[in-house]
Motif scaffolding. Sequence first.
Motif, PDB file in Angstrom:
ATOM      1  N   PHE A   1      18.406  25.446  32.783  1.00 12.22           N
ATOM      2  CA  PHE A   1      18.162  26.885  32.865  1.00 12.22           C
ATOM      3  C   PHE A   1      17.644  27.271  34.254  1.00 12.22           C
ATOM      4  O   PHE A   1      17.861  28.396  34.710  1.00 12.22           O
ATOM      5  CB  PHE A   1      17.162  27.324  31.803  1.00 12.22           C
ATOM      6  N   ALA A   2      16.936  26.363  34.907  1.00 13.55           N
ATOM      7  CA  ALA A   2      16.411  26.657  36.243  1.00 13.55           C
ATOM      8  C   ALA A   2      17.492  26.612  37.308  1.00 13.55           C
ATOM      9  O   ALA A   2      17.252  27.030  38.452  1.00 13.55           O
ATOM     10  CB  ALA A   2      15.304  25.661  36.604  1.00 13.55           C
ATOM     11  N   ASP A   3      18.677  26.127  36.962  1.00 15.22           N
ATOM     12  CA  ASP A   3      19.764  26.018  37.931  1.00 15.22           C
ATOM     13  C   ASP A   3      20.541  27.324  37.969  1.00 15.22           C
ATOM     14  O   ASP A   3      21.671  27.405  37.478  1.00 15.22           O
ATOM     15  CB  ASP A   3      20.682  24.853  37.559  1.00 15.22           C
ATOM     16  N   GLY A   4      19.923  28.365  38.555  1.00 15.70           N
ATOM     17  CA  GLY A   4      20.583  29.654  38.588  1.00 15.70           C
ATOM     18  C   GLY A   4      20.527  30.343  39.934  1.00 15.70           C
ATOM     19  O   GLY A   4      21.165  31.380  40.126  1.00 15.70           O
ATOM     20  N   LEU A   5      19.782  29.786  40.876  1.00 17.44           N
ATOM     21  CA  LEU A   5      19.678  30.336  42.227  1.00 17.44           C
ATOM     22  C   LEU A   5      19.913  29.222  43.241  1.00 17.44           C
ATOM     23  O   LEU A   5      19.680  28.043  42.940  1.00 17.44           O
ATOM     24  CB  LEU A   5      18.292  30.958  42.463  1.00 17.44           C
ATOM     25  N   ASP A   6      20.351  29.583  44.417  1.00 15.36           N
ATOM     26  CA  ASP A   6      20.667  28.588  45.439  1.00 15.36           C
ATOM     27  C   ASP A   6      19.445  27.737  45.762  1.00 15.36           C
ATOM     28  O   ASP A   6      18.415  28.243  46.215  1.00 15.36           O
ATOM     29  CB  ASP A   6      21.143  29.287  46.718  1.00 15.36           C
ATOM     30  N   GLY A   7      19.561  26.431  45.512  1.00 19.01           N
ATOM     31  CA  GLY A   7      18.512  25.491  45.856  1.00 19.01           C
ATOM     32  C   GLY A   7      17.373  25.393  44.870  1.00 19.01           C
ATOM     33  O   GLY A   7      16.502  24.525  45.026  1.00 19.01           O
TER      34      GLY A   7
ATOM     35  N   LEU B   1      13.533  42.870  39.898  1.00 15.08           N
ATOM     36  CA  LEU B   1      12.365  43.610  40.375  1.00 15.08           C
ATOM     37  C   LEU B   1      12.473  43.920  41.866  1.00 15.08           C
ATOM     38  O   LEU B   1      11.642  44.650  42.415  1.00 15.08           O
ATOM     39  CB  LEU B   1      11.087  42.808  40.117  1.00 15.08           C
ATOM     40  N   GLY B   2      13.487  43.347  42.515  1.00  9.64           N
ATOM     41  CA  GLY B   2      13.702  43.618  43.922  1.00  9.64           C
ATOM     42  C   GLY B   2      13.403  42.463  44.858  1.00  9.64           C
ATOM     43  O   GLY B   2      13.529  42.605  46.074  1.00  9.64           O
ATOM     44  N   TRP B   3      12.990  41.291  44.308  1.00 10.05           N
ATOM     45  CA  TRP B   3      12.730  40.136  45.167  1.00 10.05           C
ATOM     46  C   TRP B   3      14.063  39.569  45.673  1.00 10.05           C
ATOM     47  O   TRP B   3      14.982  39.340  44.881  1.00 10.05           O
ATOM     48  CB  TRP B   3      12.007  39.045  44.399  1.00 10.05           C
ATOM     49  N   PRO B   4      14.189  39.287  46.962  1.00 11.55           N
ATOM     50  CA  PRO B   4      15.383  38.576  47.439  1.00 11.55           C
ATOM     51  C   PRO B   4      15.461  37.190  46.797  1.00 11.55           C
ATOM     52  O   PRO B   4      14.439  36.591  46.459  1.00 11.55           O
ATOM     53  CB  PRO B   4      15.156  38.476  48.952  1.00 11.55           C
ATOM     54  N   GLU B   5      16.668  36.694  46.653  1.00 12.31           N
ATOM     55  CA  GLU B   5      16.860  35.382  46.032  1.00 12.31           C
ATOM     56  C   GLU B   5      16.063  34.301  46.744  1.00 12.31           C
ATOM     57  O   GLU B   5      15.453  33.441  46.102  1.00 12.31           O
ATOM     58  CB  GLU B   5      18.352  35.027  46.041  1.00 12.31           C
ATOM     59  N   THR B   6      16.034  34.342  48.069  1.00 13.32           N
ATOM     60  CA  THR B   6      15.311  33.320  48.821  1.00 13.32           C
ATOM     61  C   THR B   6      13.808  33.374  48.551  1.00 13.32           C
ATOM     62  O   THR B   6      13.140  32.338  48.556  1.00 13.32           O
ATOM     63  CB  THR B   6      15.572  33.488  50.326  1.00 13.32           C
ATOM     64  N   ARG B   7      13.272  34.573  48.310  1.00 11.96           N
ATOM     65  CA  ARG B   7      11.845  34.692  48.018  1.00 11.96           C
ATOM     66  C   ARG B   7      11.528  34.110  46.643  1.00 11.96           C
ATOM     67  O   ARG B   7      10.520  33.413  46.474  1.00 11.96           O
ATOM     68  CB  ARG B   7      11.395  36.153  48.071  1.00 11.96           C
ATOM     69  N   VAL B   8      12.384  34.388  45.668  1.00 13.34           N
ATOM     70  CA  VAL B   8      12.182  33.831  44.335  1.00 13.34           C
ATOM     71  C   VAL B   8      12.169  32.310  44.404  1.00 13.34           C
ATOM     72  O   VAL B   8      11.276  31.646  43.857  1.00 13.34           O
ATOM     73  CB  VAL B   8      13.279  34.308  43.361  1.00 13.34           C
TER      74      VAL B   8
ATOM     75  N   GLY C   1      25.162  38.983  34.638  1.00 10.13           N
ATOM     76  CA  GLY C   1      24.079  38.589  35.540  1.00 10.13           C
ATOM     77  C   GLY C   1      23.851  39.617  36.632  1.00 10.13           C
ATOM     78  O   GLY C   1      24.502  40.675  36.665  1.00 10.13           O
ATOM     79  N   PRO C   2      22.918  39.338  37.544  1.00 11.23           N
ATOM     80  CA  PRO C   2      22.676  40.258  38.655  1.00 11.23           C
ATOM     81  C   PRO C   2      23.957  40.499  39.460  1.00 11.23           C
ATOM     82  O   PRO C   2      24.720  39.568  39.722  1.00 11.23           O
ATOM     83  CB  PRO C   2      21.626  39.523  39.497  1.00 11.23           C
ATOM     84  N   GLU C   3      24.191  41.754  39.845  1.00  2.66           N
ATOM     85  CA  GLU C   3      25.418  42.103  40.560  1.00  2.66           C
ATOM     86  C   GLU C   3      25.561  41.331  41.868  1.00  2.66           C
ATOM     87  O   GLU C   3      26.667  41.003  42.299  1.00  2.66           O
ATOM     88  CB  GLU C   3      25.445  43.610  40.837  1.00  2.66           C
ATOM     89  N   GLY C   4      24.424  41.034  42.506  1.00  3.68           N
ATOM     90  CA  GLY C   4      24.474  40.308  43.764  1.00  3.68           C
ATOM     91  C   GLY C   4      25.047  38.908  43.648  1.00  3.68           C
ATOM     92  O   GLY C   4      25.435  38.301  44.655  1.00  3.68           O
ATOM     93  N   HIS C   5      25.115  38.376  42.423  1.00  2.00           N
ATOM     94  CA  HIS C   5      25.628  37.027  42.231  1.00  2.00           C
ATOM     95  C   HIS C   5      27.148  36.981  42.144  1.00  2.00           C
ATOM     96  O   HIS C   5      27.733  35.900  42.169  1.00  2.00           O
ATOM     97  CB  HIS C   5      25.027  36.418  40.962  1.00  2.00           C
ATOM     98  N   LEU C   6      27.784  38.155  42.009  1.00  2.99           N
ATOM     99  CA  LEU C   6      29.236  38.162  41.863  1.00  2.99           C
ATOM    100  C   LEU C   6      29.936  37.622  43.102  1.00  2.99           C
ATOM    101  O   LEU C   6      31.056  37.118  43.021  1.00  2.99           O
ATOM    102  CB  LEU C   6      29.726  39.583  41.554  1.00  2.99           C
ATOM    103  N   VAL C   7      29.265  37.706  44.263  1.00  7.27           N
ATOM    104  CA  VAL C   7      29.871  37.170  45.491  1.00  7.27           C
ATOM    105  C   VAL C   7      29.940  35.642  45.455  1.00  7.27           C
ATOM    106  O   VAL C   7      30.650  35.029  46.263  1.00  7.27           O
ATOM    107  CB  VAL C   7      29.079  37.625  46.734  1.00  7.27           C
ATOM    108  N   LYS C   8      29.216  35.027  44.512  1.00 12.64           N
ATOM    109  CA  LYS C   8      29.224  33.565  44.402  1.00 12.64           C
ATOM    110  C   LYS C   8      30.400  33.052  43.580  1.00 12.64           C
ATOM    111  O   LYS C   8      30.585  31.838  43.459  1.00 12.64           O
ATOM    112  CB  LYS C   8      27.920  33.071  43.775  1.00 12.64           C
ATOM    113  N   GLU C   9      31.160  33.980  42.989  1.00 13.72           N
ATOM    114  CA  GLU C   9      32.318  33.592  42.191  1.00 13.72           C
ATOM    115  C   GLU C   9      33.238  32.690  43.007  1.00 13.72           C
ATOM    116  O   GLU C   9      33.611  33.003  44.141  1.00 13.72           O
ATOM    117  CB  GLU C   9      33.092  34.837  41.745  1.00 13.72           C
TER     118      GLU C   9
END
Length: 326
Positions: free
Chosen positions: A183-189, A297-304, A38-46
């Motif tokens: 499948f939609a359960d992949g980002l915070d909130g 594409l560069g969108w922050p998670e909160t923007r998505v 997955g996106p590298e930024g998600h590894l901090v959620k481990e």
Amino acid sequence: MSLPLLLVSSVAAAWLATGVFLSLARTRGWGKAVRRDGPEGHLVKEGTPTMGGVAFLGAALVVGLATWATGAWSPTPLPGRAGPPPSDLGGAAGLALLALVAASALLGLWDDRASLARKRRSAEGEDASTGVLARWRILAQAIVGLAFAVWAVSAGREMFGVPWLDLLGFAFVVVGTVNAVNFADGLDGLAAGLAAVALLAFWGDPLAVILIGATLAFLWFNAHPARLFMGGVGSEALGAALAGIAIVHGDVWRIPLVALVPLLEVVSVMLQVGWFRASGGRRLFRMTPIHHHFELLGWPETRVVARFWIVGALTAALTVASRAWW
């Protein structure tokens, strides 16, 4: 019980239950394993506690059963629909919906527990983000969906007007919606917010009101940066609830509209896999489900999440508006 009181009761019960569960999950080590691809930024959620659906759905089911048992399960007309609701939306329909949600939550819990067990057995750096094999999960979901479809057809609900086709159609809708929300359960909130706005289109159904309150309470802990994930126990039950409520109220053909974002999530995965195989390894999207494509594409998670919520709110509003002419 009035719907506003039902909402407040659900929020309070789910908020308290989720807070207690979060403390328990931290002490028991119920941390989620994150996809290694997955996106590298998600590894901090481990290691973020998961299976939060046990708490907010458990609270919602308790409130729902209490409402049903006291004879206070009293649906009102759905937004945009003139006239009183059908007379058969009371006790039997309420119990069938609660059973569908509970069964789907147990299937999601089965998968979550399998994933946690795999994480504990895995070597350092190994991907342990998957649980039960997909074929067995789909089979179990199909059995639950078919059982609910049998009740729905016997209660006079129709999709095509041919009983055996209605059985298959309703079961497919349940399985499809369960997996779409999952499948939609992949980002915070993301999944919780999408479920809440979709269920607003069914305000008037007691289960919808209860789950709106429960998911909003869960969002208190799941908003970015998430302190708790819902897990499959939450996402699969919410998908089943959305499908079941739509079927009960004769709105089954509106599910692709009210759940458009989750539908696009699962379709993006299917298109990615199909194109990858047909083209010899090429990709349509940078990563699926499609929310990861926008992240890359560069969108922050909160923007998505915010933009997907906006689209979900628009489709929920269109669902309500469509009842005036369809």
